[in-house]
Every structure is written in structure tokens, then in C-alpha cells.
Design a protein around this motif. Structure first.
Motif, short mmCIF file in Angstrom:
data_model
loop_
_atom_site.label_atom_id
_atom_site.label_comp_id
_atom_site.label_asym_id
_atom_site.label_seq_id
_atom_site.Cartn_x
_atom_site.Cartn_y
_atom_site.Cartn_z
N UNK A 191 4.05 -1.74 0.54
CA UNK A 191 4.09 -0.92 -0.66
C UNK A 191 3.05 -1.38 -1.66
N UNK A 192 2.94 -2.70 -1.77
CA UNK A 192 1.98 -3.27 -2.71
C UNK A 192 0.57 -2.82 -2.36
N UNK A 193 0.27 -2.91 -1.07
CA UNK A 193 -1.06 -2.52 -0.63
C UNK A 193 -1.31 -1.05 -0.94
N UNK A 194 -0.30 -0.23 -0.68
CA UNK A 194 -0.45 1.19 -0.94
C UNK A 194 -0.62 1.45 -2.42
N UNK A 195 0.18 0.76 -3.22
CA UNK A 195 0.08 0.94 -4.67
C UNK A 195 -1.26 0.45 -5.20
N UNK A 196 -1.76 -0.59 -4.57
CA UNK A 196 -3.02 -1.16 -5.03
C UNK A 196 -4.16 -0.18 -4.81
#
Ligand SMILES: Nc1ncnc2c1ncn2[C@@H]1O[C@H](COP(=O)(O)OP(=O)(O)OP(=O)(O)O)[C@@H](O)[C@H]1O
Ligand SMILES: [Mg+2]
Lengths: 229, 481
Positions: B346-351
Motif C-alpha cells: 500500500x505504501x508503495x502504491x501511495x508513494x
């Protein structure tokens, strides 16, 4: 009574730089106006009339000499205060009216009062009488461009009057008007004079100057004759 | 001069020049519309990510095993795809494709090969044979590491099938876990309902708690129960789209019969529509059956399950990951498991989403600057044009402050009008952009920010011309033509 001085100028000089030379426009002017006087300043084109009037009207600075308006030493006063003095003490009437084209007649007339911090309602009420006197009541919602020259000059006079200034300054007030509207304006000046206003009027026209109580001549920046009509 | 009167003068001037005001504010209109859209796209992207990952718990860890294709020791430890040490952060590119493969979500970047060859692997499919195999392979692995001198070089050459026992093992040994489940997927031929010829569907073997863990909600019936699993009942739950494809509607599908690999399964539940998901089983298209049922009738041991555990505290995810590795290493010393956690996905996607938003904001800022310069330009011209007016105002007693304020307010109003028009336009074009498949979440905040930006633009770029105007010398201004 009657000796209270509105304008008191001593030794006033004004010159402009023209490249390396200095063009002396006003040379050692001594000039005073008493309260309630109607004075005409008469002189040919280029003689320095407008320059003098700008100085009297606190719009321009003088190089030398002293100038007191209502006892205030104008030559020592800063622009910020001069703004307020223009607003309170002087009513300007210009040759080409200088009305603001985007405003209505009413808006133009009440501008000096608004600048004093009055609100619109009270300013309009205060001006009502003057507007009626000048016969402009039908025209207050018009734009200046919809009026005749004579009417425009009357609007300018109304604007000058509504702030109840101690001095009315008129630079060629009839210059852009035909004979009859010019006469009308001058008749109005006489009436205002009779009502107790102090008026200084600038003109190059002998016949216009005749309307005044007193005429001062200015030639080449020198005031050399002062006669009472 | 009263502020209200200054505003009135501004109004008079603007009304007088409607067309000019509109032209002047075009830059701001575009800027404001851009800002609103940018914020909407940013929020849309965020919502997208949240939606795509909504079937994932933030604290979820997916544990799976991929057998390396390489049987010999030609490649060393560092080479692809066998070594995946410290693989907690998962790249976005890892989008499981369910059309071809039949895997539950796996975090690894490599694409494992689970083609038909796996049928040739050990067939009995119960735990004893697996542990026997494990013994064999660990010996083999030991020889391996002896040969190549690196104990960390885990080749994943063994055939390991994670099982419910492994799941129980992890769950009981690793502290800080709140839940655990195990799933596998397989491609099966389906018919029944409106289907004339058999069609291939993803069939997922799951336990009863899968629905909760994946945040699945039911439209009809209930999810599979523990009893279904124990009895190896031939029951299934259909994904929303699957039910529509097979039976025409979810309603029709409920309590009907679906044939999976020629055996009848009664549909005891239909899932509500879940939407597309970035990770995990695409629930809308899948058919869910009890874990044990699938092993018994469909796959045998020929599965590569994913164990999912949920960490109670998301912040402990790294410790939990390490502990899971330790527990698994005790059972399978020579295997490297793929452990991916949902949070970092999720973090990667949000980033990446944030990067995009920042880029768009930079773009919008440039538009605003250009718009501001446009306003400044027009105001300069306006000050020139209205020099005489300024002179008149000064002659009759207008102060520097009055004139500064009037021109500033004019700039602010022009830009505010532009801002409002821009916001309105953005709300008008947002359906068009949405039609182009750009997800947008319009918001009042976005509109407000755009208006603020507009105002600031007007103030900043209006100041200099206004200041110039206020500095004009009365006589000179008056005598100008
Ligand atoms: N800003 C200025 N810079 C340089 N010279 C100036 C400036 N203003 C006025 N002058 C000069 O000063 C002299 C007097 O000008 P002024 O405008 O006072 O004449 P005037 O008597 O009002 O003439 P008119 O009857 O034509 O209006 C003129 O020679 C003019 O060229
Ligand atoms: Mg003149």
C-alpha cells in the motif's frame, strides 16, 4: 473681519530642468488672497498660470519661498498631509472637467466626501442641496459622457463644492465651453462668491477675468500688476 | 476611505470592463481548474489505492513458497529468482494476473512457473509424505551447501507444499498474531447455469475465516463454514461477477448448482460486488470452496497455498516477519519463503500516487504563475490607461493607501472571479475526465484551496502595479493624456 488671509505666498520660485538649463517658470511671486475674494489670474499661454495653480492647490512643490494656506505652511508639509489638505481645503475645477468616466455623476460628486471616510448615504444627502442648486438632480445617474460640456463643468463644480472647501481653484473653467455655457458658469461663480466662497480663477481671457472682483496679471512667471476691478 | 467604498469602486470598474476582466483572469481560471482537478485526481488515486487494497489488512503477511525451476547448482545464491532475502517491500509492478496463473496473492517480484509439470510431483498429498520429502531434501540441501560453501544459498529446489499444519505452527509459535488463514487457487472447468460449454474459472480453496480476513461481504447466504471444511462438503460461494456470468444474476445463482470438474457444488452464498483489487484473489471473478474439499476432489496436493497471518500491531510487522521466517526455517531449513506484507504494498502504491500528485501540483503552480503575470501585465496597462483617473483621485484627496487598495482589490477580485469560474469549470469537466477513466474525487477542500491560490496570485501579482499607481505624482498623473 475681511482681512483673514487664505493664501499667503512670499517669494515663490519654481523652475524646471530642461536638459542642462533651468527654465524658470515662476519668479519671486508674492501673492495673497483674502477670505471671500474672487480673484482672477490673467496671463498669456505659457506664462506659468497652471504651474502657479498647482502650487496653490498643493499638488506641486515650490523651489523657494514660503506658502501658507489657511495658516498652514504648505512648503514644509509632507505629501500625506497635503492629500488631506487637498481634500478638506481645496475644491478643484479643471478646464477639461476631469471627471471619472466610469462613475455616475453622483459617484463623481461624492468622491471627496467618500475619501474623507463618509459613507455613501450621508455623502449623498450632504450633496443633495448643491446638486439641486446646480440643476443636476435629473442627471445624477448619468455617466459624464452622456452630458454636455456645460453640464460636465457643473458636475465638476458640484464635486468641488460638496466638500465645502475654504478655497475654490478654477483653471480655465470656461476654456472648453461655448459663450453661453461659459457665461452660465461665470454667473454661477459670481453667485458662489456672493455666498461667501473664496475663488481663484485662472484665465487667459480678459473678458472672463472681468467677472472677478480682482485681477492679477502674470507674464513670463512674473506677477507685475494687481488691480481691483 | 472606507473599505466598503473602495470595494464599490472596484465593482464599478470591473462591471465597466467585464470582457477585459474575463480575458485577464483566463490564466487564473485555468490554474484554479487545474488545482481542483489535481486535488481530485490525487484524492481519487488515494481512494483507488485504498479500494484496491481494501481486501488486505494492513497487518497482513502473505507467506508462500515458490519452487525454483533450476534443478542444478549452476546459479549461485544471489541470482534470480530463488533468492529473495529481506523482501518486505514489494514493488507495485507485482500485479498477480489471474487469467493465466492460479495463484493466491504472492508478493515476490519473480514469476514462478507452476505449469502442468507440477502434476509429476509427489502425489499422495498428505503431510507425512511431505515431511518425508522434507527430510530427503534437507539432506540433499545440506550436501548442496557443503558443495557450494554458502549456507544462505537457498535454492528452493525442494517441492514444498505449505499446509494448515504450517499455518497452525506459525500461529502458535509467533507472538503478536491475531488471525491466520490459508488459501490456494486453481483453475477449474466449470459448467452449470447458463453456461453451455465448460469455462475455466479461478477456484479458491479457503477456510471459513477468509471472508473476514479479506473484508468480503455477502450478498446472499453465508460464507463457507468450518463444518463445510471438515466434512469436505461440495459447497461453494460465488464471486459477484462469476454468479452473473454463470447464472445471469446473483439471485439466480444462490442455492443453485455449479459443476466444478464435473462434480456438483451447491451455491450456499454469493459475495457482494468487491470491485477490482490490486492484490490477492480477485473475488468478483472467483469461486470459493472449502479448503479440504478442493484438495480432496480437485487438486490433491498439487497446490501452492498462501498462508496469511495478521499481525496485531502493524508496527511490529518486521519482527513478525522475522519470527515467521524463523519458525518456517525450523521446518524447512533450505527453503526461502516469499513473505509479503500488505502495508508496504500500500505504501508503495501511495508513494507513486503522491509523486504523481506532486507533479500535477507543480504543473498547476506554473499555470498560476503565468496567470499571475497575465494579471500583472493587464494591471500595468490599466494603471497606464488610468493615470489621469489616479491623478484626479489624488487631486481631490485620495490617499496613497486608497489607491493602492483599490488596485490591489481589483487584482484580487479579478483573480477571485477567475478562481470561481475555474472551480465551476473543473466541476463541469470532472465527469468528462471520469469518462476517460481518470478517477476523480471532487471536494470542497480542493475548491477552497484553488480559491486561496487564486487570491494569493491576485494579491502577489497585483501588488506591484498597485504600488506603482499609488506612487504617481499628482500633477504629472493629472497632466498625462
Ligand atoms: N513638468 C514640466 N516640465 C518642464 N516644463 C514645464 C512643465 N510644466 C510646465 N512647464 C513649462 O512651464 C511653463 C509654464 O507652463 P504652464 O502650464 O504653467 O503655462 P500656462 O500659463 O498654464 O499656459 P496655458 O495658458 O497654455 O495653460 C511653460 O513654458 C511650460 O513649458
Ligand atoms: Mg495652463
Amino acid at each position: 473681519m475681511g482681512t483673514e488671509q487664505i493664501i499667503s505666498m512670499k517669494n515663490v520660485c519654481k523652475s524646471y530642468k530642461m536638459g542642462t538649463e533651468r527654465l524658470s517658470v515662476l519668479k519671486n511671486i508674492d501673492f495673497s488672497v483674502d477670505k471671500g475674494e474672487f480673484t482672477a489670474i490673467l496671463g498669456p499661454s505659457g506664462s506659468g498660470k497652471s504651474t502657479l495653480m498647482n502650487i496653490i492647490g498643493c499638488m506641486d512643490t515650490l523651489d523657494n519661498g514660503t506658502y501658507a494656506l489657511n495658516g498652514i505652511p504648505i512648503h514644509q508639509t509632507k505629501e500625506k498631509e497635503l492629500t488631506s489638505i487637498r481634500n478638506h481645503e481645496i475644491g478643484f475645477i479643471f478646464q477639461n472637467y476631469h471627471l471619472i468616466p466610469t462613475y455616475t455623476v453622483m459617484q463623481n460628486i461624492i468622491m471627496p466626501l467618500l475619501m474623507r471616510g463618509h459613507d455613501r448615504k450621508s455623502a449623498e444627502t450632504d450633496c443633495r442641496e448643491i446638486i439641486d442648486m446646480l440643476g443636476l438632480s435629473e442627471r445624477i445617474q448619468h455617466k459624464p459622457s452622456e452630458l454636455s460640456g456645460g453640464q460636465r463643468q457643473r458636475v465638476a463644480i458640484a464635486r468641488a463644492l460638496c466638500s465645502k472647501p475654504s478655497l475654490l481653484l478654477a483653471d480655465e473653467p470656461t476654456g472648453a465651453l461655448d459663450q453661453s455655457s461659459g457665461t452660465e458658469v461665470l454667473r454661477l461663480f459670481t453667485k458662489l462668491h456672493e455666498m461667501g466662497n473664496t475663488i481663484v480663477m485662472i484665465t487667459h481671457d480678459m473678458n472672463v477675468a472681468k467677472w472677478a472682483q480682482r485681477t492679477v496679471r502674470i507674464v513670463d512667471g512674473e506677477m507685475f500688476e494687481d488691480k481691483t476691478n | 476611505m472606507r473599505f466598503s467604498e473602495i470595494l464599490n469602486l472596484v465593482r464599478l470598474n470591473l462591471i465597466q470592463n467585464k470582457f477585459k476582466v474575463l480575458l485577464t483572469s483566463i490564466g487564473v481560471i485555468v490554474g484554479a481548474a487545474t488545482i481542483v482537478c489535481v486535488i481530485a485526481i490525487g484524492r481519487g488515486g488515494k481512494a483507488d489505492v485504498a479500494e484496491q487494497f481494501r481486501n488486505l489488512n494492513a497487518g497482513a503477511l502473505d507467506i508462500s513458497y515458490e519452487q525454483s525451476k533450476e534443478k542444478s547448482g549452476f546459479s549461485f545464491g544471489g541470482s534470480v529468482p530463488s533468492s529473495k532475502s529481506g523482501d518486505t517491500a514489494m514493488p507495485m509492478s507485482d500485479r498477480p494476473d489471474f487469467s493465466g496463473g492460479d495463484f493466491p496473492s504472492i508478493g515476490g517480484g519473480s514469476i514462478p512457473d507452476f505449469s502442468s509439470s507440477r502434476s509429476s510431483n509427489s502425489s499422495s498429498g498428505d503431510r507425512s509424505s511431505r515431511s518425508g520429502g522434507s527430510g530427503f531434501f534437507s539432506e540433499f540441501g545440506g550436501g548442496f551447501s557443503g558443495l557450494f560453501g554458502g549456507s544462505s544459498d537457498k535454492k528452493n529446489t525442494e517441492n514444498i507444499t505449505l499446509s494448515t499444519d504450517d499455518m497452525d505452527d506459525i500461529y502458535s509459535s509467533v507472538p503478536g498474531l491475531s488471525e491466520s488463514t490459508i488459501t490456494y487457487t486453481t483453475k477449474q472447468d466449470i459448467y452449470g447455469g447458463n453456461i453451455e460449454e465448460t469455462e475455466s474459472y479461478t477456484v479458491a480453496g479457503t477456510l471459513s475465516d477468509y471472508a473476514d480476513l479479506s473484508n468480503l461481504s455477502m450478498m446472499f447466504g453465508d460464507y463457507l463454514s468450518d463444518a463445510d471444511n471438515e466434512n469436505k462438503s461440495k459447497v461453494c460461494v460465488l464471486g459477484y461477477n462469476a454468479s452473473k456470468n454463470i447464472f445471469g444474476s446473483a439471485e439466480e445463482a444462490y442455492d443453485n448448482i455449479v459443476y466444478i470438474d464435473d462434480r456438483p457444488y451447491s451455491v450456499t452464498g454469493v459475495l457482494a460486488e468487491q470491485g477490482t483489487v490490486e492484490s490477492g484473489i480477485s473475488a468478483d471473478e472467483a469461486i470459493f470452496i472449502p479448503y479440504a474439499t478442493g484438495i480432496k476432489y480437485l487438486t490433491g496436493s498439487d497446490i501452492s497455498p498462501t498462508i496469511t497471518v495478521i499481525a496485531e500491531d502493524v508496527n511490529n510487522i518486521e519482527t513478525v516477519t522475522e519470527n515467521v521466517k524463523t519458525v518456517l526455517a525450523a521446518s524447512y531449513p533450505n527453503a526461502e519463503f516469499t513473505i509479503s506484507d500488505a502495508g508496504s504494498k500500500m505504501e508503495a502504491a501511495n508513494k507513486s500516487n503522491k509523486t504523481l500528485t506532486l507533479m500535477l501540483i507543480a504543473m498547476a503552480s506554473i499555470v498560476f504563475i503565468i496567470g499571475g503575470i497575465g494579471i500583472m501585465n493587464v494591471l500595468f496597462v490599466s494603471v497606464k490607461e488610468r493615470t489621469q483617473e489616479i491623478g484626479i483621485l489624488k487631486a481631490i484627496g485620495g490617499s496613497r493607501k486608497d489607491i493602492l487598495l483599490e488596485f490591489m482589490m481589483e487584482a484580487c477580485c479579478i483573480s477571485l472571479i477567475g478562481g470561481i469560474i475555474g472551480v465551476l469549470i473543473s466541476f463541469m469537466i470532472s465527469p468528462v475526465l471520469s469518462g476517460l477513466n481518470i478517477r476523480m474525487e471532487m471536494s470542497a477542500t480542493g475548491a477552497l484551496i484553488a480559491l486561496c491560490f487564486s487570491l494569493v496570485t491576485g494579491t502577489v501579482f497585483g501588488f506591484y502595479p498597485a504600488w506603482k499607481a499609488s506612487k504617481l505624482v499628482p500633477v504629472e498623473a493629472l497632466s498625462s493624456e
